[in-house]
Design a protein around this motif. Structure first.
Motif, PDB file in Angstrom:
ATOM      1  N   UNK A 228       5.460 -20.945 -10.256  1.00  0.00           N
ATOM      2  CA  UNK A 228       4.153 -20.739  -9.618  1.00  0.00           C
ATOM      3  C   UNK A 228       3.190 -20.051 -10.592  1.00  0.00           C
ATOM      4  N   UNK A 229       1.933 -20.498 -10.538  1.00  0.00           N
ATOM      5  CA  UNK A 229       0.922 -19.866 -11.397  1.00  0.00           C
ATOM      6  C   UNK A 229      -0.431 -19.945 -10.716  1.00  0.00           C
ATOM      7  N   UNK A 295      -1.833 -15.909 -14.095  1.00  0.00           N
ATOM      8  CA  UNK A 295      -0.673 -15.139 -13.681  1.00  0.00           C
ATOM      9  C   UNK A 295       0.425 -16.092 -13.224  1.00  0.00           C
ATOM     10  N   UNK A 296       1.668 -15.721 -13.522  1.00  0.00           N
ATOM     11  CA  UNK A 296       2.812 -16.570 -13.153  1.00  0.00           C
ATOM     12  C   UNK A 296       3.717 -15.807 -12.193  1.00  0.00           C
ATOM     13  N   UNK A 297       4.487 -16.542 -11.377  1.00  0.00           N
ATOM     14  CA  UNK A 297       5.413 -15.864 -10.456  1.00  0.00           C
ATOM     15  C   UNK A 297       6.561 -16.792 -10.106  1.00  0.00           C
ATOM     16  N   UNK A 301       4.962 -15.943  -2.515  1.00  0.00           N
ATOM     17  CA  UNK A 301       4.638 -14.613  -1.960  1.00  0.00           C
ATOM     18  C   UNK A 301       4.294 -13.632  -3.092  1.00  0.00           C
ATOM     19  N   UNK A 302       5.149 -13.674  -4.118  1.00  0.00           N
ATOM     20  CA  UNK A 302       4.930 -12.777  -5.262  1.00  0.00           C
ATOM     21  C   UNK A 302       3.572 -13.081  -5.908  1.00  0.00           C
ATOM     22  N   UNK A 303       3.276 -14.372  -6.050  1.00  0.00           N
ATOM     23  CA  UNK A 303       2.023 -14.790  -6.685  1.00  0.00           C
ATOM     24  C   UNK A 303       0.822 -14.262  -5.890  1.00  0.00           C
ATOM     25  N   UNK A 304       0.888 -14.467  -4.569  1.00  0.00           N
ATOM     26  CA  UNK A 304      -0.229 -14.064  -3.703  1.00  0.00           C
ATOM     27  C   UNK A 304      -0.489 -12.566  -3.813  1.00  0.00           C
ATOM     28  N   UNK A 305       0.603 -11.811  -3.824  1.00  0.00           N
ATOM     29  CA  UNK A 305       0.446 -10.358  -3.876  1.00  0.00           C
ATOM     30  C   UNK A 305      -0.216  -9.938  -5.197  1.00  0.00           C
TER      31      UNK A 305
END
Ligand code: FAD
Length: 505
Positions: A228-229, A295-297, A301-305
């Motif tokens: 995710x990015x 930003x990468x995740x 959920x992690x990305x959104x935060x």
């Protein structure tokens, strides 16, 4: 044909050596347009063994050797200082040696480009983290390690490419071949760790600007590309330099692991758009400095935060968020998804015909760059009489200032500042005065920036010698570096003259 040429030809065969005038001139410059040194011979070895033989002959004959990767150094690093010598072109050594998928380590020959390496890795959903320099489509891994390169994407998260280094195979100036890190243990079957078995000898060759040895094989850590990015672009509406510095600082203070964070100053945005470099910003009325991040995740959920935290930091300043698509101005999306990180700088270098960019690329802390940029404005005013002389001939004024500024390791940025002038050839005439002013002003600007305490990483001919000439080195540091050089390279064969290391016996 000289005796030296014949001896070297026996090592690589006639196909991979030349003393043709056109070839010698083609290798007489780097990207910087003003420094020239014409080599006598160009040679393209295939492996460490051939390089070792070449260096042994160069020592016997006392002839300097200059390693060259992509030739993208901006300070004259991969061509001779003065005329003569052998340019050793590493680009034939461009193979993948091994991908260790279990341990996430890739071993390559040092002449491979960042783009070729990452193209290979993407088939395994892997990447090098820091994607090397912005010149990564042509620049080599060996050149990157020799410069501590950073900037071609991923530099806020992963830092300079030397951070990823596991092990090196190096041919020393006198011809011995060594391996570093875990490979110092002769029972080790493959490179897996940089530190241990004694001191970090790989570190000696990181950022050495090609003076301590020729890197032939490089083992780097590789990373799975997170699934995710997100990427957002903002136009800062006032005090853009200061605001960008505050945003960088706040990102670091909050510990948000951005992949990239860039500031593109007002003048680049407005002039670049006018000249067709940024079609995505053509419809934006008031063109000011741009800030963007990627930003990468590993999960949505992690990305959104993380995106929420970043937005809180950025939106408290006076900024305009541009739309999510590239066509709506989202430069960050282009930068991440279309390898814009390897294209941006190429466009900037060719912004105007006959442009001569004389840069001062360095590392400095986030809090200092706004002050340095103000001082460059002062420098510009102080040198207006000389700049005016160029304007009168070229018809355009030279411009000093900054290019994109990017977040790198720790609380540091890579500051690309400098002075853009014009070529001395105009309307079929050579105006020697332009060349003379360009060189003098370039050195004056580099000295001014050095005195801010910056850290140079790509030094080449001009910065490595300027640091010595203006007495900027701490004497104990310089003496130690010289003693190491003398021990490894008693005749100063490799890149003779850099850091003023001459064979003056
Ligand atoms: C458009 C453009 C964008 C750029 N963007 C960036 C950026 O974002 N970040 C950045 O850091 N730099 C940047 N640069 C500068 C430069 O391209 C990089 O520093 C790059 O890493 C140099 O690699 P190269 O293979 O071209 O090295 P070269 O210029 O060929 O060599 C660089 C130095 O390393 C030595 N060397 C090369 N290969 C070896 C080897 N195998 N063993 C020992 N010594 C060797 C050379 O003698 C020389 O001193 C940019 C340049 C351009 C033109």
């Amino acid at each position: 044909m000289t005796e030296l040429y014949q001896k070297l030809e026996k090592i690589v065969s006639e196909k991979y050596i030349s003393d043709d005038l056109i070839v010698r001139h083609a290798y007489s410059r780097n990207v910087d347009p003003v420094l020239q040194g014409i080599p006598d011979i160009i040679i393209r070895p295939k492996d460490a063994k051939e390089i070792s033989e070449i260096l042994k002959i160069a020592n016997e004959e006392n002839v300097p050797v200059i390693p060259r990767g992509g030739g993208d150094c901006e300070f004259g690093g991969s061509k001779p200082i003065g005329n003569g010598g052998i340019v050793l072109d590493m680009k034939r050594m461009n193979n993948i040696v091994n991908l260790d998928e279990d341990n996430l380590i890739i071993t390559v020959e040092a002449g491979i480009s960042w783009a070729k390496l990452n193209e290979f890795l993407c088939h395994f959903d892997l990447y090098t983290g820091c994607m090397g320099p912005g010149s990564g489509m042509t620049a080599s891994i060996g050149g990157g390690i020799s410069h501590h390169s950073v900037g071609g994407g991923g530099c806020a998260k992963y830092g300079a490419c030397t951070n990823q280094l596991i092990s090196l195979e190096v041919v020393l100036p006198t011809g011995e071949i060594i391996e570093t890190g875990s490979q110092a243990n002769k029972y080790s079957k493959f490179p897996f760790n940089r530190f241990g078995n004694g001191p970090d000898l790989a570190g000696l060759f990181c950022g050495d600007n090609g003076i301590f040895g020729i890197k032939t094989k490089v083992s780097l850590q590789v990373f799975p590309r997170p699934p995710f990015a997100d990427y957002k672009t903002f136009m800062i509406t006032r005090k853009t330099v200061e605001v960008s510095s505050q945003i960088f600082k706040e990102i670091r203070k909050k510990g948000i692991d951005v992949y990239d964070a860039f500031y593109i100053p007002d003048i680049i945005v407005s002039t670049g758009t006018e000249l067709g470099m940024f079609p995505l910003w053509e419809n934006i009325k008031r063109k000011r400095g741009v800030f963007f991040y990627t930003i990468e995740a590993n999960s949505e959920k992690e990305l959104k935060s993380m995106v929420n935290q970043l937005d809180q930091i950025i939106l408290q300043h006076k900024v305009q968020e541009l739309g999510p698509e590239i066509s709506e101005g989202n430069y960050a999306k282009w930068h991440y998804t279309e390898q814009g990180h390897w294209q941006t700088y190429h466009n900037l270098w060719g912004l105007l015909p006959a442009f001569e960019p004389m840069t001062a690329e360095c590392f400095i802390t986030i809090d200092l760059y706004p002050q340095i940029l103000k001082d460059i404005d002062n420098w510009n005013r102080e040198n207006s009489a000389n700049l005016q002389k160029i304007t009168e001939i070229a018809g355009f004024p030279p411009v000093s200032g900054t290019g994109p500024i990017l977040l790198i390791d720790g609380n540091n940025v890579e500051l690309t500042c400098g002075f853009n002038s014009f070529n001395s050839y105009r309307d079929g005439k050579n105006y020697e005065i332009i060349h003379e002013i360009n060189i003098r002003l370039w050195k004056s600007l580099l000295e001014r920036v050095t005195k801010w305490g910056v850290q140079w990483y790509m030094m080449g001919e001009v910065v490595s010698r300027l640091m010595v000439d203006i007495g900027a080195y701490n004497p104990e540091f310089y003496e130690l570096m010289k003693n190491i050089k003398k021990t490894l390279d008693p005749k100063m064969i490799l890149s003779r003259g850099k850091f003023n290391f001459w064979n003056d016996k």
